[in-house]
Design a protein around this motif. Structure first.
Motif, PDB file in Angstrom:
ATOM      1  N   ARG A 185      26.684 -90.195 -84.275  1.00  0.00           N
ATOM      2  CA  ARG A 185      25.329 -89.694 -84.032  1.00  0.00           C
ATOM      3  C   ARG A 185      25.101 -88.357 -84.742  1.00  0.00           C
ATOM      4  O   ARG A 185      24.081 -88.137 -85.366  1.00  0.00           O
ATOM      5  N   GLU A 186      26.165 -87.534 -84.596  1.00  0.00           N
ATOM      6  CA  GLU A 186      26.012 -86.234 -85.259  1.00  0.00           C
ATOM      7  C   GLU A 186      25.856 -86.386 -86.754  1.00  0.00           C
ATOM      8  O   GLU A 186      25.029 -85.749 -87.396  1.00  0.00           O
ATOM      9  N   ASN A 187      26.683 -87.267 -87.297  1.00  0.00           N
ATOM     10  CA  ASN A 187      26.627 -87.486 -88.746  1.00  0.00           C
ATOM     11  C   ASN A 187      25.256 -87.973 -89.174  1.00  0.00           C
ATOM     12  O   ASN A 187      24.673 -87.475 -90.143  1.00  0.00           O
ATOM     13  N   ARG A 192      20.003 -87.013 -91.414  1.00  0.00           N
ATOM     14  CA  ARG A 192      18.547 -86.927 -91.311  1.00  0.00           C
ATOM     15  C   ARG A 192      18.077 -85.501 -91.570  1.00  0.00           C
ATOM     16  O   ARG A 192      17.100 -85.261 -92.264  1.00  0.00           O
ATOM     17  N   MET A 193      18.886 -84.598 -90.980  1.00  0.00           N
ATOM     18  CA  MET A 193      18.553 -83.186 -91.160  1.00  0.00           C
ATOM     19  C   MET A 193      18.550 -82.822 -92.642  1.00  0.00           C
ATOM     20  O   MET A 193      17.634 -82.184 -93.140  1.00  0.00           O
ATOM     21  N   GLN A 316      25.793 -74.309 -86.371  1.00  0.00           N
ATOM     22  CA  GLN A 316      25.811 -73.844 -87.766  1.00  0.00           C
ATOM     23  C   GLN A 316      24.766 -74.597 -88.597  1.00  0.00           C
ATOM     24  O   GLN A 316      24.171 -74.039 -89.523  1.00  0.00           O
ATOM     25  N   ALA A 317      24.551 -75.883 -88.215  1.00  0.00           N
ATOM     26  CA  ALA A 317      23.606 -76.691 -88.991  1.00  0.00           C
ATOM     27  C   ALA A 317      22.224 -76.051 -88.955  1.00  0.00           C
ATOM     28  O   ALA A 317      21.555 -75.932 -89.982  1.00  0.00           O
ATOM     29  N   GLU A 318      21.811 -75.611 -87.790  1.00  0.00           N
ATOM     30  CA  GLU A 318      20.474 -75.023 -87.672  1.00  0.00           C
ATOM     31  C   GLU A 318      20.389 -73.718 -88.462  1.00  0.00           C
ATOM     32  O   GLU A 318      19.416 -73.440 -89.142  1.00  0.00           O
ATOM     33  N   ILE A 319      21.475 -72.947 -88.302  1.00  0.00           N
ATOM     34  CA  ILE A 319      21.493 -71.667 -89.030  1.00  0.00           C
ATOM     35  C   ILE A 319      21.388 -71.921 -90.526  1.00  0.00           C
ATOM     36  O   ILE A 319      20.634 -71.270 -91.243  1.00  0.00           O
TER      37      ILE A 319
END
Lengths: 772, 188
Positions: A185-187, A192-193, A316-319
Motif C-alpha cells: 500500500r505504501e509503495n 501515486r504520490m 519524509q515523503a511529505e517533506i
C-alpha cells in the motif's frame, strides 16, 4: 523457540503435572481418606489426556506439511476460524506468521481469538464483523483490507481472504489468508504520490510564465498541501530583518515565535517537521502537525512555506514533496527573475550608447559578442561576430598600431583591465572617438582568453576638449601678447620718464651752452679787434721801438699765441658744437612728441643713438661705421632709436675687455637693413631662441632687465620688419634689422601727436591690416 | 636807436646777449639798427620798466621761475602792443611753441644755444618788420585825414590812447559828475 516444540510442551505440560502428582502420591502418600478417589481421578484424567494427545498428534501429523507451508509464508499467515452453532468463535489453526505480522504468538491467538480482534483498528472492527456475518449468511468468501497493529507497534494494512465452509453441526469454518500489505500500500501510495508530484511539477513552468513569484509559490504550496493531505498551507515572506508576513494576506510583519517549527526551520535553514501540536503562527491556530520549509537564496531565507494539520503524521515523503514542489517553484521564479533582469539589462544596454564587445585573444581579435546597439555605428552584431568587417578594420588606421601595441603590452604586463582611447570608423565613414574600458579574461595559467570591452562614445567630450585646448592656446597667446604689451608699457613708461629727465637736463645744458658759445664767438671778435689794434700799434713803431718789443714778444711767444688763439677758439667752438649736438640728440631721442610716424634718416638716428651711448662704449670699443646711402624710412624714429640703443648697449656689454662694434646700413629695393655686429662673447645656442622672451636675461642682477630685446622685437614687428641674430659663441653676434621703407598702413601723422603714448607704448600691431 | 628789453633768469645769458648786441651788426634788408639794450633777470622788474619806458622789442626766456616767458610777453603786449616779441629758449616744447604763437603772437622762436648771427638777423628782421607796420599805419592815417575819414584830433587821440590807455574816454557819473576812478564808487 520452535512453535511446534512450544505447542508440544504446552500440550504435554498438564500431562506431566498429572503424572508428577501421581508419582508424589505413590512415593509419599498423605494419610487421608480422600487419597484413593483422588488417585483414581488423577489416573483417569491422565489416561484421557493421553488419549486426547494421541488424537491430536495424529491429526497434527496429517496436516503437518500444509501447516509447515503456512508457517513459511512471508508477511502472511493462514488461519482456520470457526464459529459454532452457539456462536462461539475460535481459531482452529493459525500459522506462526501471525507472530511476525502482529507480534502475537499463534498459541495466544488460539487460546484467545479476541487477541486478534483487539489488534485491528477500532474503526475497522465493525467492517470485519459485518463481512463475517455476510459471509456466514451467504456462504460466500470475503475479502477485506483493514488496519491492524503490526509487530513494530505501528498501524499496518492487512489483507484478509476467507472462504467459509459450513459443517453439519451448524458451525462455519473459514479458511483464510491474512497478508500484510502495508508495504504494498505504501509503495503504491508513494507511486501515486510521485505521479502527482510529477504532474504538479510539470504544471509549474507554465504557471511560472504567467504568475509572479508570490502567486507561483503560493500555488505550489497549495498543490503540495493537496498532495500531502494537509488541511492548512501558509506562505510567509521574510523581510531583511527576519520578520514574517503572510502571503497573500497582508498582515503586519511579525517575528516567528521562539521555539516554533518555523523559527527552528529558519534557524537551521532546513525543513523541520513536528508531528505534535506546535506554537501558533498568525493566521494559524495551534496546528496539530506541522512541516516548515525555509526557501533560501544564498543563505538568507526569503520565504517560509508551511504545511499543517495532516490527519496522519508527516513522513519524509511529505517533506520531500513540499521541498520538491516549492523548491522547484522557487527555482523557476528565480530563473524567471534572472531572465527578466537579463532582458532588462539588455534593453537598458541597447538603449544606451555604450557598446559592449568580447574579443577572443587570437589573431585578428575575432568578435565573440557585441551588443546589438552597435547598429548606431551602422553595423549589425551578427555581421561583426562573423568578421564582416573584422574589428581591426573598425579602428582608425592611424590608431590601429598604437591600440594593438597597447593591448599586447597590457596583456603581457598581466593587467586585468585597462583604458584606451581611439577612433572608430562607422559604416558610413564617420569617425567616432571611443573610450574602451577593457577587462582581460584569463585562464588559471594567466593566459589571456578574451577581452571584454565597453566602448563609450566620447566624441563630444573629445571635441569639447579640443575646443578647450584651442581656447586655452588662444588664451595663452593672448596672455603672452598682454604680457608683451605690459612689458612694453613698463619699458616705455621708464623711457618716458627718462625722456622727461633728459629734456629737463637738455634745457639746463642749453642755457650755459648758449652763453658759452655766444661768448666764445664774441671772444673771437674781440681777439680779432685786439689783433687789429696790436697790428696798428706795431705799424706805428719805429725800428728801435720794434727792437725793444721783440724780446717781449719772444718771451710771450707772441707769434705762436697769436696764431694759436684763433685755433684754440675754433677748437673750443667745435667742442661746444659737439656738446650742442649731443644735447640735441638727447632731446631728439627723448622728445615725447616724436612718436608719430614720419620719414626719418636712420643713419642719423643711428649716429644720435651712438652719441648717447658713446660714454658706455668708448673705453673698450672701436666703432666702425659702414653706413650706406639710405632713403628716408617711414617710421617712429624715437622707437627705432630705442632699438639701436638697446642693441648698442648689449653689444658693449658683450665685449669684456676690448672689441669692435660695426654699424652697417644698406638699402635694397623696398627695404633697408641695419646690422650691428660685435666681437663679444656671443650667444649660446640654448639661449638663442629665448633672447627675445620678456625677462629673459643672462646678465648679472641689476645689469639687465631682460626687456631690451623683447622690446626691440616688439618695436621692429610694429614696423612690420624683422630682427635676426647670427651668433658664434666666443666670436660675437650680429643683430640684423630689416625694415620696409613704408610699412603698409601705419597711422597718419596726425593720429599720433602730443599727448599720445610715449615711444613703445603703442600697440605692436598698429593696424589690423599689418601682418602678425 | 632801437630800444630792446631782454629778460632771462640767468645773468650769464644776459651778459652774453649784451656783448653780442653791442658788437655784432644788427642789419636786415639793407637797414642797420643801432641797439640800446636793457637787461632784466626777473619779469616783475622788466614789466615795471616797460610801464614807464617804451621799447621796440622784447626778447624773453621761456622757462623762468614765477612767470614764464609767454605770460610775461602777454603782459608786455598789453602795455606796448606795437613792440616786437621774441622767445629765446632751450626748451623746445611743442606745447610752449603753440601757446606762444596763439596767445602772444610772437615774431620768432629762437632755440638755445643760439647762433649769434641768426639771433641778430632775427632781431633785425623783427625790427624792420615793426617799422614797416608802423610806417604803413602812419601813411594810412595820413591818407584817411586827407580823405576826411580821420581828423588830426582823432589821430592825436589815438596817439594819446596808445600812450595812456583810457585817457581819451570820460566816465560820466549819474549826477553829471566825472568819475576819475570808478572803483571809488564801490567803496563805502
Amino acid at each position: 523457540m520452535n512453535p511446534r516444540a512450544g505447542a508440544l510442551v504446552l500440550q504435554t505440560a498438564p500431562l506431566a503435572v498429572l503424572l508428577g502428582a501421581l508419582a508424589w502420591l505413590a512415593v509419599d502418600p498423605p494419610d487421608t481418606a480422600i487419597l484413593p478417589p483422588l488417585a483414581a481421578f488423577l489416573t483417569a484424567l491422565a489416561l484421557w489426556l493421553i488419549a486426547v494427545l494421541a488424537v491430536a498428534r495424529r491429526r497434527e501429523s496429517a496436516d503437518a506439511p500444509l501447516r509447515a507451508l503456512g508457517d513459511n509464508l512471508p508477511h502472511a499467515y493462514l488461519y482456520q476460524y470457526q464459529v459454532d452453532a452457539r456462536g462461539t468463535a475460535r481459531f482452529l489453526h493459525i500459522s506462526s506468521g501471525v507472530e511476525r505480522v502482529h507480534g502475537v504468538s499463534a498459541a495466544a491467538v488460539l487460546a484467545d481469538p479476541a487477541r486478534l480482534l483487539d489488534l485491528t483498528h477500532p474503526d475497522d472492527r465493525a467492517a470485519i464483523l459485518a463481512a463475517e456475518t455476510e459471509s456466514q449468511r451467504h456462504g460466500t468468501p470475503f475479502e477485506l483490507t483493514l488496519r491492524a497493529r503490526r509487530a513494530d507497534g505501528l498501524w499496518g494494512w492487512l489483507h484478509l481472504h476467507s472462504v467459509p465452509h459450513a459443517a453439519d453441526d451448524g458451525s462455519v469454518t473459514w479458511d483464510g489468508l491474512a497478508t500484510d500489505v502495508t508495504r504494498e500500500r505504501e509503495n503504491s501510495r508513494a507511486l501515486r504520490m510521485v505521479a502527482r508530484r510529477v504532474e504538479a511539477l510539470l504544471a509549474l513552468p507554465e504557471e511560472a510564465e504567467r504568475l509572479d513569484e508570490p502567486a507561483l509559490l503560493h500555488g505550489a504550496l497549495t498543490r503540495a498541501a493537496e498532495l500531502t493531505g494537509s488541511r492548512t498551507a501558509r506562505l510567509y515572506r521574510i523581510d531583511a530583518r527576519g520578520q514574517l508576513s503572510s502571503v497573500p494576506e497582508d498582515e503586519a510583519p511579525f517575528p516567528a515565535p521562539a521555539g516554533s517549527a518555523g523559527a527552528e526551520a529558519l534557524r537551521l535553514g532546513t525543513a523541520v517537521c513536528r508531528n505534535q501540536p506546535d506554537a501558533p503562527l498568525p493566521g494559524l491556530a495551534t496546528p496539530s502537525r506541522v512541516v516548515c520549509l525555509p526557501v533560501a537564496d544564498e543563505g538568507a531565507a526569503q520565504w517560509l512555506a508551511l504545511l499543517a494539520n495532516r490527519d496522519e503524521d508527516y513522513t519524509q515523503a511529505e517533506i520531500d514533496t513540499l521541498r520538491l514542489i516549492v523548491g522547484q517553484a522557487w527555482q523557476l521564479a528565480k530563473k524567471r527573475k534572472a531572465t527578466q533582469a537579463l532582458l532588462l539589462a539588455n534593453r537598458v544596454l541597447n538603449a544606451s550608447s555604450v557598446i559592449c564587445f568580447r574579443w577572443r585573444a587570437e589573431a585578428g581579435w575575432p568578435v565573440d559578442y557585441v551588443s546589438p546597439n552597435v547598429r548606431q555605428w551602422g553595423y549589425t552584431a551578427e555581421a561583426l561576430c562573423a568578421g564582416r568587417p573584422p574589428f581591426a578594420d573598425l579602428v582608425h588606421p592611424d590608431d590601429l598600431a598604437r591600440v594593438a601595441d597597447e593591448v599586447v603590452a597590457h596583456t603581457a604586463a598581466g593587467r586585468t583591465g585597462y583604458l584606451q582611447e581611439y577612433r572608430i570608423r562607422t559604416a558610413c565613414g564617420d569617425l567616432r572617438w571611443v573610450l574602451d574600458e577593457t577587462r582581460v579574461l584569463r585562464d588559471a595559467d594567466g593566459t589571456a582568453l578574451a577581452y571584454d570591452g565597453i566602448l563609450t562614445d566620447i566624441t563630444d567630450r573629445r571635441r569639447a576638449e579640443e575646443a578647450m585646448q584651442q581656447a586655452l592656446a588662444e588664451q595663452q597667446a593672448l596672455n603672452r601678447k598682454l604680457e608683451e604689451a605690459h612689458t612694453q608699457l613698463l619699458q616705455s613708461e621708464k623711457l618716458a620718464s627718462i625722456g622727461q629727465l633728459a629734456a629737463g637736463v637738455a634745457h639746463e645744458l642749453n642755457n650755459p651752452l648758449g652763453f658759452v658759445i655766444s661768448n666764445l664767438g664774441t671772444l673771437d671778435t674781440y681777439l680779432r679787434d685786439l689783433m687789429a689794434v696790436v697790428d696798428a700799434g706795431a705799424a706805428l713803431l719805429d725800428e728801435a721801438q720794434r727792437a725793444r718789443l721783440a724780446p717781449v714778444c719772444a718771451a710771450h711767444d707772441f707769434d705762436y699765441v697769436r696764431g694759436d688763439a684763433f685755433t684754440l677758439i675754433a677748437e673750443s667752438r667745435e667742442g661746444l658744437d659737439r656738446l650742442r649736438r649731443i644735447v640735441q640728440d638727447l632731446k631728439t631721442f627723448s622728445r615725447p612728441g616724436d612718436s608719430e610716424w614720419r620719414e626719418a634718416d636712420l643713419n642719423q638716428g643711428l649716429e644720435s643713438t651712438l652719441n648717447i651711448v658713446w660714454n658706455e662704449l668708448k673705453y673698450k670699443c672701436t666703432v666702425h661705421r659702414d653706413l650706406g646711402e639710405l632713403p628716408p624710412v617711414r617710421c617712429r624714429i624715437a622707437q627705432l632709436n630705442q632699438v639701436f640703443l638697446n642693441l648698442l648697449v648689449n653689444a658693449g656689454q658683450a665685449i669684456a675687455e676690448r672689441g669692435e662694434i660695426t654699424l652697417r646700413t644698406r638699402a635694397a629695393g623696398e627695404s633697408v637693413t641695419i646690422e650691428i655686429s660685435d666681437t663679444g662673447c656671443g650667444i649660446s645656442p640654448e639661449h638663442r631662441q629665448r633672447i627675445f622672451d620678456p625677462f629673459f636675461t643672462t646678465k648679472p642682477v641689476g645689469q639687465g632687465t631682460g626687456l631690451g630685446l623683447s622690446l626691440a622685437y616688439g618695436i621692429i614687428r610694429a614696423h612690420q620688419g624683422r630682427i635676426e641674430v647670427d651668433s658664434t659663441p666666443g666670436q660675437g653676434s650680429t643683430f640684423r634689422i630689416v625694415l620696409p621703407l613704408a610699412p603698409a598702413g601705419p597711422p597718419d601723422d596726425g593720429v599720433v601727436s602730443e599727448g599720445a603714448p610715449a615711444p613703445g607704448a603703442a600697440s605692436p600691431d598698429p593696424s589690423p591690416r599689418s601682418p602678425a | 636807436m632801437s630800444r630792446i628789453l631782454i629778460l632771462d633768469d640767468e645773468e650769464s645769458i644776459l651778459k652774453a646777449l649784451r656783448r653780442v648786441m653791442r658788437a655784432a651788426p644788427c642789419a636786415a634788408g639793407g637797414r642797420t639798427f643801432a641797439l640800446e639794450v636793457e637787461a632784466f633777470s626777473t619779469p616783475q622788474a622788466a614789466l615795471e620798466r616797460a610801464r614807464h619806458e617804451p621799447f621796440d622789442l622784447f626778447l624773453s626766456d621761456y622757462r623762468m621761475p614765477e612767470m614764464d616767458g609767454i605770460a610775461f610777453l602777454a603782459a608786455a603786449k598789453a602795455l606796448q602792443p606795437d613792440a616786437a616779441r621774441l622767445i629765446l629758449s632751450g626748451y623746445a616744447d611743442l606745447n610752449a611753441l603753440v601757446r606762444a604763437v596763439n596767445e602772444v603772437g610772437i615774431d620768432r622762436f629762437i632755440a638755445k644755444p643760439w647762433n649769434d648771427y641768426e639771433l641778430m638777423s632775427a632781431i633785425a628782421q623783427s625790427l624792420a618788420h615793426r617799422e614797416l607796420v608802423l610806417e604803413n599805419r602812419q601813411l594810412a592815417n595820413l591818407v584817411r585825414i586827407e580823405m576826411g575819414e580821420l581828423t588830426p584830433e582823432h589821430l592825436e587821440a589815438q596817439r594819446l590812447e596808445a600812450l595812456e590807455p583810457g585817457i581819451t574816454r570820460v566816465n560820466w557819473g549819474p549826477d553829471g559828475s566825472v568819475l576819475l576812478d570808478p572803483d571809488l564808487l564801490e567803496r563805502p
